[in-house]
Design an enzyme around this catalytic site. Structure first.
Site, PDB file in Angstrom:
ATOM      1  N   ASN A 148      87.233 -29.467 -15.101  1.00 35.39           N
ATOM      2  CA  ASN A 148      86.143 -28.472 -15.133  1.00 35.39           C
ATOM      3  C   ASN A 148      85.592 -28.211 -16.538  1.00 35.39           C
ATOM      4  O   ASN A 148      84.400 -27.980 -16.703  1.00 35.39           O
ATOM      5  CB  ASN A 148      86.578 -27.171 -14.457  1.00 35.39           C
ATOM      6  CG  ASN A 148      87.738 -26.513 -15.155  1.00 35.39           C
ATOM      7  OD1 ASN A 148      88.579 -27.185 -15.747  1.00 35.39           O
ATOM      8  ND2 ASN A 148      87.778 -25.209 -15.098  1.00 35.39           N
ATOM      9  N   GLU A 245      98.703 -23.470 -17.233  1.00 35.95           N
ATOM     10  CA  GLU A 245      97.545 -22.607 -16.952  1.00 35.95           C
ATOM     11  C   GLU A 245      96.996 -23.049 -15.614  1.00 35.95           C
ATOM     12  O   GLU A 245      96.472 -24.158 -15.481  1.00 35.95           O
ATOM     13  CB  GLU A 245      96.506 -22.744 -18.057  1.00 35.95           C
ATOM     14  CG  GLU A 245      97.097 -22.353 -19.398  1.00 35.95           C
ATOM     15  CD  GLU A 245      96.081 -21.913 -20.423  1.00 35.95           C
ATOM     16  OE1 GLU A 245      94.879 -22.165 -20.218  1.00 35.95           O
ATOM     17  OE2 GLU A 245      96.504 -21.320 -21.419  1.00 35.95           O
ATOM     18  N   CYS A 279      88.284 -21.525 -14.204  1.00 40.02           N
ATOM     19  CA  CYS A 279      89.428 -20.800 -13.632  1.00 40.02           C
ATOM     20  C   CYS A 279      89.272 -19.298 -13.777  1.00 40.02           C
ATOM     21  O   CYS A 279      89.913 -18.533 -13.070  1.00 40.02           O
ATOM     22  CB  CYS A 279      90.704 -21.257 -14.315  1.00 40.02           C
ATOM     23  SG  CYS A 279      90.649 -20.971 -16.093  1.00 40.02           S
ATOM     24  N   GLU A 443      98.897 -19.743 -23.993  1.00 32.53           N
ATOM     25  CA  GLU A 443      98.362 -20.560 -25.072  1.00 32.53           C
ATOM     26  C   GLU A 443      97.493 -19.648 -25.931  1.00 32.53           C
ATOM     27  O   GLU A 443      97.223 -18.512 -25.567  1.00 32.53           O
ATOM     28  CB  GLU A 443      97.581 -21.746 -24.503  1.00 32.53           C
ATOM     29  CG  GLU A 443      98.491 -22.645 -23.671  1.00 32.53           C
ATOM     30  CD  GLU A 443      97.836 -23.936 -23.214  1.00 32.53           C
ATOM     31  OE1 GLU A 443      96.882 -24.408 -23.854  1.00 32.53           O
ATOM     32  OE2 GLU A 443      98.288 -24.476 -22.194  1.00 32.53           O
TER      33      GLU A 443
HETATM   34  P1  NAD Z   1      94.498 -30.681 -10.347  1.00 27.94           P
HETATM   35  O1  NAD Z   1      95.743 -29.885 -10.365  1.00 27.94           O
HETATM   36  O2  NAD Z   1      94.112 -31.383  -9.131  1.00 27.94           O
HETATM   37  O3  NAD Z   1      94.529 -31.805 -11.486  1.00 27.94           O
HETATM   38  C1  NAD Z   1      94.706 -31.487 -12.841  1.00 27.94           C
HETATM   39  C2  NAD Z   1      95.245 -32.707 -13.564  1.00 27.94           C
HETATM   40  O4  NAD Z   1      96.552 -32.988 -13.096  1.00 27.94           O
HETATM   41  C3  NAD Z   1      94.438 -33.980 -13.355  1.00 27.94           C
HETATM   42  O5  NAD Z   1      94.412 -34.711 -14.564  1.00 27.94           O
HETATM   43  C4  NAD Z   1      95.252 -34.720 -12.295  1.00 27.94           C
HETATM   44  O6  NAD Z   1      95.075 -36.108 -12.296  1.00 27.94           O
HETATM   45  C5  NAD Z   1      96.662 -34.358 -12.738  1.00 27.94           C
HETATM   46  N1  NAD Z   1      97.689 -34.473 -11.702  1.00 27.94           N
HETATM   47  C6  NAD Z   1      97.544 -34.382 -10.359  1.00 27.94           C
HETATM   48  N2  NAD Z   1      98.740 -34.517  -9.742  1.00 27.94           N
HETATM   49  C7  NAD Z   1      99.662 -34.682 -10.728  1.00 27.94           C
HETATM   50  C8  NAD Z   1     101.076 -34.842 -10.726  1.00 27.94           C
HETATM   51  N3  NAD Z   1     101.783 -34.846  -9.612  1.00 27.94           N
HETATM   52  N4  NAD Z   1     101.697 -34.959 -11.929  1.00 27.94           N
HETATM   53  C9  NAD Z   1     101.010 -34.919 -13.074  1.00 27.94           C
HETATM   54  N5  NAD Z   1      99.664 -34.780 -13.134  1.00 27.94           N
HETATM   55  C10 NAD Z   1      98.999 -34.653 -11.972  1.00 27.94           C
HETATM   56  O7  NAD Z   1      93.365 -29.674 -10.837  1.00 27.94           O
HETATM   57  P2  NAD Z   1      91.800 -29.964 -10.941  1.00 27.94           P
HETATM   58  O8  NAD Z   1      91.257 -30.053  -9.557  1.00 27.94           O
HETATM   59  O9  NAD Z   1      91.564 -31.089 -11.883  1.00 27.94           O
HETATM   60  O10 NAD Z   1      91.282 -28.620 -11.659  1.00 27.94           O
HETATM   61  C11 NAD Z   1      90.945 -27.479 -10.962  1.00 27.94           C
HETATM   62  C12 NAD Z   1      92.088 -26.508 -10.940  1.00 27.94           C
HETATM   63  O11 NAD Z   1      92.510 -26.241 -12.277  1.00 27.94           O
HETATM   64  C13 NAD Z   1      91.729 -25.154 -10.373  1.00 27.94           C
HETATM   65  O12 NAD Z   1      92.797 -24.686  -9.577  1.00 27.94           O
HETATM   66  C14 NAD Z   1      91.596 -24.264 -11.597  1.00 27.94           C
HETATM   67  O13 NAD Z   1      91.809 -22.902 -11.365  1.00 27.94           O
HETATM   68  C15 NAD Z   1      92.632 -24.835 -12.496  1.00 27.94           C
HETATM   69  N6  NAD Z   1      92.350 -24.512 -13.894  1.00 27.94           N
HETATM   70  C16 NAD Z   1      93.071 -23.528 -14.503  1.00 27.94           C
HETATM   71  C17 NAD Z   1      92.790 -23.172 -15.827  1.00 27.94           C
HETATM   72  C18 NAD Z   1      93.553 -22.086 -16.547  1.00 27.94           C
HETATM   73  O14 NAD Z   1      93.353 -21.951 -17.758  1.00 27.94           O
HETATM   74  N7  NAD Z   1      94.388 -21.303 -15.883  1.00 27.94           N
HETATM   75  C19 NAD Z   1      91.792 -23.837 -16.507  1.00 27.94           C
HETATM   76  C20 NAD Z   1      91.076 -24.841 -15.849  1.00 27.94           C
HETATM   77  C21 NAD Z   1      91.356 -25.173 -14.534  1.00 27.94           C
HETATM   78  O1  6OD Z   2      88.458 -20.934 -23.314  1.00 25.18           O
HETATM   79  C1  6OD Z   2      89.620 -21.293 -23.268  1.00 25.18           C
HETATM   80  O2  6OD Z   2      90.347 -21.360 -24.263  1.00 25.18           O
HETATM   81  C2  6OD Z   2      90.213 -21.672 -21.984  1.00 25.18           C
HETATM   82  N1  6OD Z   2      91.521 -22.032 -22.007  1.00 25.18           N
HETATM   83  C3  6OD Z   2      89.478 -21.679 -20.855  1.00 25.18           C
HETATM   84  C4  6OD Z   2      89.946 -22.015 -19.580  1.00 25.18           C
HETATM   85  C5  6OD Z   2      89.076 -22.055 -18.565  1.00 25.18           C
HETATM   86  C6  6OD Z   2      89.448 -22.453 -17.261  1.00 25.18           C
HETATM   87  O3  6OD Z   2      88.770 -23.055 -16.472  1.00 25.18           O
END
Ligand code: NAD
Ligand code: 6OD
Length: 463
Positions: A148, A245, A279, A443
Site C-alpha cells: 500500500n 505492524e 492501515c 517503530e
Molecule cells: P499481506 O500480509 O498479504 O502481505 C504483506 C507482505 O508479506 C507481502 O510482501 C507478502 O508477500 C508477504 N507474505 C505473505 N505471506 C507471507 C508469509 N507466510 N511469510 C512471509 N511473508 C509473507 O499484506 P498486504 O495485503 O500486502 O498489505 C495490506 C495489509 O497490511 C493490511 O492488513 C494493512 O492493514 C496492513 N498494513 C499495516 C500497516 C501498519 O503500519 N500497521 C501498514 C501497512 C499495511
Molecule cells: O508513516 C509511517 O511511518 C507509517 N509507518 C505508515 C503506515 C501506514 C500504513 O499503511
C-alpha cells in the site's frame, strides 16, 4: 518487451528464477515480469547479508549515518524515476506520490541517521559499581513489506535497521516490486558496500523461506494480521525478535462540539486517502447524535466528489466489493457509492453506509478500501465503548473543540496512535504501531533503534 525485475544480491542484479506478472492497477495492463526467488536465491541473499554484516556493524555510527544521507541524496536525485515507478505499480495520484511517498523515503534515511548519531549511551552508578550498556545490531534482518505504501514503508524499516548496524534482505510485495528494484540500483550507484542491502522478489512463499532461514536474526513485518500470525509461528522455534505492524479497523469520533467543516474534511482524508488502502484509514465513524444527520449528509456528498483511486489488484477489488454486497444483504442504508466502477483498472465507488449492527462482519473486519460505516452515539462513555469494541487497535481519530474532552478521551482510546483534530500527521521520532491485533512492538525514533539492536549490560566492581 516487458521490463524484467531482478533480485539485488551483493550489489548485483540477479535475473534468476521463473517470472510472474505485475500489473498497473489503474489500467489492469501487465507492466513488468518479476523474477521469483526460490530457496536457493533466498539462501544466496541471506549469505551475502551475513558476509557483509561484520564490517558494516564495525563502522562507527557516524559513518553509517553518512551512508544513510548519501542514499537520501540519491533518492532525491532519482525522484522523478521513483515517482513514475511507484505510480505505475500502485495507481497513486501524482500529488500524493510527490509530496508523501517518495519524500518520506529520503526523510526516513535522514531522520534515523540523525537520531542514531546523536543517541547517548547509558551508564548507571552505584557506590563502587559501574554498569553501562552497549547496543549491538541483531545481525541480518528480514524486511517484509506490503503493497500500500511500498517505498515509504520499506525505507521506514531500512533507515533504522541499517544505521543500527544490521544488514538486510528485503522482500517487497509481489504487487509492487518496482520502487524496491530501483532502490537496489540506488544502493549500487552510491557504492553501498555489497551485501548490506539485498532484495528478493516473490509471493508469500518467498517471504516464508526468508523469515524461516536460519541465517536471519530478526524479522520486521508490515502487513495483514493473518500473515503476521503465520510469520510468528514460523519463527517461534528460533525465538527470533519480531516487530509487527498489522491491520486495523480504526474508529473516528466526532463530537457535537467539533468544528464540523474541519471534521468533515479530515474524515474525508482519513477514510478515502489512497483509496482507503492505508492501515491508518478510518473505517468506523461514530458521530454525536445532534450533528449526526448533518455530518453524514456532508460526508456522503464529499465522498461522491472524491476522485476514485484503484484497488491494488483485481483480487483486492473483489474483496472490497464483497463487503459492499454484504452491507446491502445485511440491510445497510447506502448513503453514497456501493458499487464497482467500470474498468479498465480496478476501481470501486467511494462508499458510506449506515445502519449495520456493531458486531456485523462489515463493522468488525478490516476492508482496506474507500469505505466507512457511520453510526450515532449519545454519550462520551458510549463513544469510547464503541471505539474500543474492536479486536484491532492501531489508530483512532477524535474531533472536538473541548480541550478537556480531547485529552480525557484520547487517553482512554485503545489504540497505539490517536490523532486529535487531524489525521496521519507524523513526527518520525514518535513511537508508531498498534495494540491488540494491530501489532507487536513500536517503530519510530529510538523505538526502532531499540528493536534493531540488542543491549548488553556490562558491570564492573570498582575497588
Ligand atoms: P499481506 O500480509 O498479504 O502481505 C504483506 C507482505 O508479506 C507481502 O510482501 C507478502 O508477500 C508477504 N507474505 C505473505 N505471506 C507471507 C508469509 N507466510 N511469510 C512471509 N511473508 C509473507 O499484506 P498486504 O495485503 O500486502 O498489505 C495490506 C495489509 O497490511 C493490511 O492488513 C494493512 O492493514 C496492513 N498494513 C499495516 C500497516 C501498519 O503500519 N500497521 C501498514 C501497512 C499495511
Ligand atoms: O508513516 C509511517 O511511518 C507509517 N509507518 C505508515 C503506515 C501506514 C500504513 O499503511
Amino acid at each position: 518487451m516487458l521490463e524484467r525485475v531482478p533480485h539485488f544480491i551483493e550489489g548485483e542484479q540477479v535475473f534468476e528464477g521463473p517470472t510472474f506478472p505485475a500489473y498497473d492497477p489503474a489500467t489492469g495492463a501487465e507492466i513488468r515480469r518479476v523474477h521469483e526467488a526460490d530457496a536457493a536465491v533466498v539462501d544466496r541473499a541471506v549469505r551475502a547479508a551475513r558476509r557483509a554484516a561484520p564490517a558494516w556493524a564495525a563502522l562507527p555510527v557516524a559513518e553509517r549515518a553518512r551512508w544513510m544521507r548519501r542514499l537520501a541524496d540519491r533518492i532525491e536525485e532519482r525522484f522523478d524515476d521513483l515517482v513514475a515507478v511507484e505510480i505505475a505499480d500502485t495507481g497513486k495520484p501524482l500529488e500524493q506520490t510527490r509530496t508523501l511517498d517518495i519524500p518520506r523515503g529520503a526523510a526516513n534515511f535522514r531522520s534515523f541517521a540523525e537520531i542514531a548519531a546523536q543517541r547517548p549511551a547509558e551508564a548507571f552508578h552505584l557506590p563502587g559499581v559501574l554498569s553501562y550498556t552497549i547496543r549491538r545490531p541483531l545481525g541480518v534482518v528480514a524486511v517484509i513489506v506490503p503493497w500500500n505504501l511500498p517505498f515509504l514503508l520499506m525505507t521506514w524499516k531500512l533507515g533504522p535497521a541499517l544505521v543500527a548496524g544490521n544488514t538486510v534482505v528485503v522482500k517487497p510485495s509481489e504487487n509492487t516490486p518496482g520502487s524496491a528494484a530501483l532502490f537496489g540500483e540506488i544502493c549500487a550507484e552510491v557504492g553501498l558496500p555489497p551485501g548490506v542491502v539485498n532484495i528478493v522478489h516473490g509471493y508469500g512463499r518467498t517471504g516464508q523461506l526468508l523469515v524461516e532461514h536460519r541465517g536471519v536474526d530478526g524479522v520486521t513485518f508490515t502487513g495483514s494480521t493473518r500473515t503476521g500470525s503465520t510469520i510468528m509461528k514460523s519463527v517461534a522455534d528460533r525465538v527470533k525478535p519480531i516487530s509487527f505492524e498489522l491491520g486495523g479497523k480504526n474508529a473516528g469520533l466526532v463530537f457535537a462540539d467539533a468544528d464540523l467543516d474541519r471534521a468533515v474534511a479530515g474524515s474525508v482524508r482519513s477514510v478515502f486517502t489512497n483509496g482507503g488502502q492505508v492501515c491508518l484509514c478510518t473505517e468506523r465513524l461514530y458521530v454525536e447524535r445532534p450533528v449526526f444527520e448533518e455530518f453524514a449528509a456532508r460526508l456522503a456528498q464529499r465522498a461522491a466528489e472524491v476522485t476514485p483511486q484503484p484497488m491494488i489488484s483485481a483480487q483486492h477489488r473483489e474483496k472490497v466489493l464483497s463487503y459492499y454486497r454484504l452491507a446491502r444483504k445485511e440491510g445497510a442504508k447506502v448513503l453514497t457509492g456501493g458499487d464497482a466502477l467500470p474498468g479498465p483498472g480496478y476501481f470501486v465507488e467511494p462508499t458510506v453506509v449506515t445502519g449495520l449492527p456493531e458486531d456485523s462482519r462489515f463493522n468488525t473486519e478490516e476492508i482496506f478500501g474507500p469505505v466507512c460505516h457511520i453510526a450515532p452515539f449519545d454519550t462520551e462513555e458510549e463513544a469510547l465503548e464503541l471505539a474500543n469494541s474492536s479486536e484491532y487497535g492501531l489508530a483512532a481519530t477524535l474531533w472536538t473543540t473541548n480541550l478537556d474532552r480531547a485529552h480525557r478521551v484520547a487517553q482512554r482510546l485503545e489504540a497505539g496512535l490517536v490523532w486529535v483534530n487531524t489525521w496521519y500527521l507524523r513526527d518520525l521520532r514518535t513511537p508508531f504501531g498498534g495494540v491488540k491485533l494491530s501489532g507487536i512492538g513500536r517503530e519510530g525514533g529510538t523505538q526502532s533503534l531499540d528493536f534493531y539492536s540488542e543491549p548488553t549490560t556490562i558491570t564492573m566492581e570498582l575497588t
